[in-house]
Enzyme design. Structure first.
Site, PDB file in Angstrom:
ATOM      1  N   GLU A 235       0.794  -1.229   0.000  1.00 55.32           N
ATOM      2  CA  GLU A 235       0.000   0.000   0.000  1.00 55.32           C
ATOM      3  C   GLU A 235       0.826   1.279   0.000  1.00 55.32           C
ATOM      4  O   GLU A 235       0.369   2.306  -0.474  1.00 55.32           O
ATOM      5  CB  GLU A 235      -0.938   0.007   1.217  1.00 55.32           C
ATOM      6  CG  GLU A 235      -2.034  -1.033   1.169  1.00 55.32           C
ATOM      7  CD  GLU A 235      -3.048  -0.780   0.059  1.00 55.32           C
ATOM      8  OE1 GLU A 235      -3.386   0.385  -0.182  1.00 55.32           O
ATOM      9  OE2 GLU A 235      -3.473  -1.765  -0.568  1.00 55.32           O
ATOM     10  N   SER A 515     -53.738 -18.332  28.321  1.00 53.89           N
ATOM     11  CA  SER A 515     -53.843 -19.280  29.448  1.00 53.89           C
ATOM     12  C   SER A 515     -52.547 -19.520  30.202  1.00 53.89           C
ATOM     13  O   SER A 515     -52.576 -20.188  31.238  1.00 53.89           O
ATOM     14  CB  SER A 515     -54.361 -20.619  28.934  1.00 53.89           C
ATOM     15  OG  SER A 515     -55.621 -20.421  28.341  1.00 53.89           O
TER      16      SER A 515
END
Lengths: 812, 167
Positions: A235, A515
């Site tokens: 790079e 329930s």
């Protein structure tokens, strides 16, 4: 002081006066000598007019020159000031950003580590799976930490070192032997016995900033030398020499751009790339480039090359994982290779470097050929620069890309569980602490449970949608799984897609529970002295609210069954019978118990509360059922065990927190009843219904919500199924949520509930509640306080006790 | 009619007698028998032999056993915070082992967390079930907690009742 223009006017007047005086002098002279008068009268005339013209131009020129000089002076001054101000602004901006990011270490969150000891119930395949989840790889020589070797009935592994709460455990080799699905021996390298050891825990996330960047910060010492040198080679070859920018690089890029007619190449140094990464822009303008260069120069002036390279390694963008941006090589290594950076091989380092140029273009998952070609070019550069030897180059070139697309790439990612971790921590830590202080957070999550539960949710919903011809993806689900005794959350499912960071239904979907609330009524009844055999009326009822509104509940099947025992009412989830029972013990008393057990008062103050017309989240329901599953102790489900600072010192420990809420014998009795719900009632379709599990199903009005809450000896699970638009699903608790729970236990089975032998167990007929014996049909075994008061089912061979005989005499 | 009345009266007397004998559970009866034996021994002229200490069965789980030993060491070294971490780890491995909860209660008590110590002792009592030794030790731990909370009479009463299980 005069205004410049006034001064100028005054100067002009002085000049004019001098001219007039000179003119007068010359006039006098010409009048006196007569000869001069004749000789030069014409010349004098010309000279007079020329002198007049020169002075005017000269004066004008001087004036313009002076004005220009002043203008330049002022412009220069102004430009210098602006330049200094801008420079100061850039300096402040980049330095602050660099310093902020450099030390901004997101908190790391860890799952529970797997304990390894003789007697642990785990087979070799499961352990291999667990090691794979942690990124361990098969290696016969166990050369490096993070490797294992499976051989016959033993598995050898080279464990990674880890800093646990209690201290560090160095990396070490361990040999584990198995027998019948259980670990029977754990030995060290020298064959000495190891009584207890644990794997390193999975990293399950970090608290990265809100814009989605995640990273695992590396220190300079943790950066592999090949990565640092390789980056420079690929790079920024002049990184060690330049001062932030490279003229040759920029010229080269400019030349390429000019030839191509586009801005195809940038001549950025690593420092410039770092600056670009900080400000998250890919804008390709000369203005941005100049700003980038200026900032790069400032960074180079202020920080060392090592600091800059480390920052680059921690900062650079390497890909996207859903909403999460993968930044830095630390996390990139986990994301692409599922292992820490110090375990990367040469070809893997080259692959990582190849991604920088275009994380999307060179994405090794989507474009492996491109990535491979670039990786090989990078390996060639490594060789050419002498970074690797020829044999290593050959070896690396011959290796496949090696990226792993396992679901745990980038560290296991469980956003739903992370939500509750975040919520718990928000009470003690600020968001900025979590995002920048490098905290280490140890949690209760068991990745195996989480993965298993998520898989069950996803596959069961798909199955149900297919069977019922529902639109694919229309159903949603949530689940919470906790340890029955400690209340610690082992898994948390926020929706059917586990790795999507979206609406967390487990915490935030508040739905009617139906329930599943009924055990609270039964508990209140048992505490009030009623028994499982107590008869309740399953007959039509109409109740009137204070406002005069009529409420006429119905059973799910529309039928009524008259008098029946309480156990049958609960097991069959009969609405009318439960309303009758609720009225017997009173709504206020039931709601008081609900408040005790959950820590908050119910919102619904009407009798419809008896049938679960109360909105709760799966997490709240887990808290309620935790009272039953734990044997009568209230625990707030918790996810965090401890928080350590980056130096490993404990900042906070979150100990077990429980409060006794139900008497042991009462909760034991209730749990027996909940087991009968499974074996004889609405849970009986479960393949585990008769294996010692307790639970309750629930369905809200119009089948909008399907619930199941149940537990075995070790785990409590709550499951919800519904739709996000709250429309009907057509599912009951049994056909929806219970099926998910069943699938959660397919692979591991259940851990049957262990009962206290002191329970006063009696055999009663399920349908009538009469005392019976096993020889009779439909008998359930349940604690009864006063069995001698029970009527006896004839023909079952039950003999009356002496007391019963006396009582029958008395009654007669 | 008179016969029936007599029978029912007899019955009431019988049941009343039974109700009056409620009280010690299995573990309690063992405790009281232990006390009576001690009382008998005290009447003898020679010094009474010290009753052998009743030790509870260690955790069956080998990992929990090791961690319990480490926690005990930490407790003797006055490091209750470390003991808590070790015991919680052990409980995650073997959550129904009453001994671990007893020690956890002790560690919290050493840190002055009486509320947590009380609840963990209750948990130990609930989990001890039919194991009389562990039940006794859990109650003795509860006595320590009560004493720390200023409930000296209750603590003394429990200690008398479960003296046999003092480790």
């Amino acid at each position: 002081m005069l205004h410049p223009s006034a001064q100028s006017r005054q100067d002009g007047h002085k000049v004019n006066r001098k001219i007039i005086s000179k003119l007068q002098d010359s006039y006098l002279v010409t009048k006196t000598p007569a000869s001069r008068k004749a000789k030069g009268s014409g010349r004098r005339k010309n000279s007079k007019s020329s002198k007049k013209t020169d002075s005017w131009f000269k004066r004008l020129g001087k004036w313009i020159l002076r004005a220009l000089l002043k203008l330049m002076l002022w412009t220069t001054l102004f430009a210098t000031l602006v330049g200094l101000g801008f420079g100061y602004y850039l300096d402040r901006t980049i330095t602050k950003t660099f310093e902020g990011r450099r030390w901004s270490v997101p908190a790391q969150v860890f799952a529970q580590p797997l304990e390894i000891y003789a007697g642990q119930r785990i087979n070799k395949a499961q352990l291999v799976e667990e090691l794979g989840r942690l990124g361990y790889r098969s290696d016969a020589n166990l050369t490096a930490p993070g490797s294992y070797n499976s051989n016959g009935a033993t598995l050898s592994t080279h464990l990674r070192g880890f800093d646990f709460m209690e201290g560090s455990r160095p990396s070490q080799r361990v040999k584990i032997s198995f027998q019948n699905g259980v670990i029977n021996r754990v030995q060290a390298k020298d064959n000495s016995e190891i009584p207890l050891i644990r794997l390193d825990p999975a990293t399950i996330g970090s608290f990265f900033p809100s814009h989605g960047e995640d990273r695992l910060i590396l220190t300079p010492e943790q950066v592999p030398p090949l990565l640092a040198e390789g980056l420079k080679a690929i790079e920024d070859r002049n990184f060690d020499d330049h001062r932030g920018f490279s003229i040759t690089g920029i010229l080269r890029a400019a030349w390429v751009n000019a030839r191509s007619g586009t801005r195809a190449q940038g001549g950025s140094t690593l420092t410039q790339q770092l600056v670009k990464s900080y400000f998250l822009t890919n804008e390709r303008t000369y203005e941005r480039k100049l700003r980038e260069v200026a900032m790069a120069i400032i960074l180079e002036l202020r920080f060392s090359k090592e600091d800059l390279l480390t920052a680059y390694i921690n900062e650079i963008f390497l890909g996207q994982n859903g909403a999460r941006a993968i930044h830095g090589f630390g996390l990139g290594s986990q994301f692409y290779f599922n292992k820490p950076i110090n375990e990367l091989a040469v070809h893997e380092i080259a692959t990582m470097i190849s991604i920088i140029r275009g994380p999307s273009y060179y994405n090794p998952f989507r474009h492996p050929e491109r990535a491979l070609a670039r990786r090989n070019r990078i390996l060639d550069t490594f060789l050419a620069d002498g970074l690797i030897s020829n044999p290593r180059h050959q070896d690396a070139i011959g290796s496949p890309l090696g990226v792993v697309s396992s679901p745990n790439s980038g560290g296991a990612y469980y956003p739903a569980f992370m939500d509750i971790v975040r919520a718990e921590l928000s009470e003690r830590y600020s968001a900025s602490d979590l995002r920048s202080q490098g905290l280490r957070i140890f949690t209760t999550l068991k990745p195996r449970e989480q993965e298993n539960a998520q898989k069950a949710v996803t596959s069961t919903l798909q199955m149900i949608e297919k069977e019922r011809k529902l639109a694919q993806g229309s159903l949603q689900a949530a689940s919470v799984i906790t340890d029955t005794q400690t209340g610690e959350i082992l898994a948390l499912i926020g929706g059917r897609k586990g790795r999507v960071d979206g609406f967390n239904r487990a915490l935030n979907a508040s739905r009617s529970v139906g329930s599943v609330i009924k055990p609270v009524i039964v508990l209140t009844a048992l505490e009030a002295g009623l028994d499982w055999s107590t008869l309740v009326n399953d007959t039509p009822i109409t109740m009137t609210s204070d406002s005069g509104e009529l409420w006429t509940p119905r059973n799910y099947d529309g039928k009524t069954r008259g008098e029946l025992p309480m156990i049958r009412a609960l097991a069959m989830s009969l609405n009318l019978a439960m309303v009758d029972l609720g009225n017997t013990v009173s709504l206020g008393e039931v709601q008081r118990r609900f408040t005790d057990l959950t820590g908050y008062a119910p919102k619904n103050r009407y009798p419809s509360f008896f049938l679960g017309a109360e909105s709760m989240s799966p997490l709240q329901l887990t808290e309620l059922y935790g009272n039953f599953a734990s044997g009568g102790f209230h625990t707030t489900p918790k996810a965090v065990i401890a928080v350590l600072n980056e130096r490993g010192q404990a900042l906070s420990h979150h100990p077990f927190d429980l409060t006794q809420s139900i008497r042991p014998e009462t909760v034991a009795s209730l749990n027996r009843g909940l087991e009968i719900v499974m074996s004889h009632g609405t849970g009986r379709s479960s393949p585990f219904s008769k294996q010692g599990v307790a639970g309750k199903t629930g369905t809200s009005n119009d089948n909008r919500d399907s619930w199941y809450a149940g537990f075995d000896n070790s785990k409590l699970s709550v499951v919800w199924v519904g739709r996000d638009d709250n429309k009907s699903t057509g599912l009951t608790g049994t056909s929806g949520a219970l099926r998910i729970w069943n699938n959660m236990h397919v692979s591991s089975g259940v851990d049957p509930i262990v009962h206290n032998p002191a329970d006063n167990l009696v055999e009663i007929e399920f349908a009538t509640g009469m005392r019976a014996a096993k020889s009779c049909a439909d008998v359930v075994v349940i604690p009864i306080r006063r069995p001698d008061t029970l009527p006896i089912k004839l023909g079952c061979g039950v003999r009356k006790t002496f007391g019963q005989r006396l009582r029958s005499i008395f009654n007669n | 009619m008179n016969i029936k009345l007599c029978i029912s009266l007899l019955c009431i007397i019988f049941i009343g007698g039974c109700a009056g004998n409620q009280g010690p559970s299995a573990s309690d009866s063992r405790a009281s028998s232990g006390q009576s034996r001690t009382a008998e021994n005290s009447n003898k002229p020679a010094a009474p032999p010290k009753p052998a200490k009743i030790k509870p069965a260690p955790p069956k789980n080998s990992a929990a056993k090791i961690l319990l030993a480490q926690a005990d060491t930490a407790l003797t070294q006055q490091a209750p915070a470390q003991a808590i971490v070790l015991l919680e780890r052990a409980i995650r491995i073997d959550p129904r082992e009453a001994l671990l909860w007893i020690r956890l209660s002790r560690a919290h008590l050493a840190q002055g967390h009486t509320q947590a110590a009380s609840q963990h002792a209750r948990k130990a009592i609930a989990l001890a079930g039919s194991d009389a030794v562990k039940t006794g030790q859990a109650w003795l731990q509860m006595a320590d907690v009560l004493e720390a909370q200023g409930e000296r009479q209750q603590a003394a009463s429990l200690r008398r009742r479960y003296a046999r299980y003092a480790g």
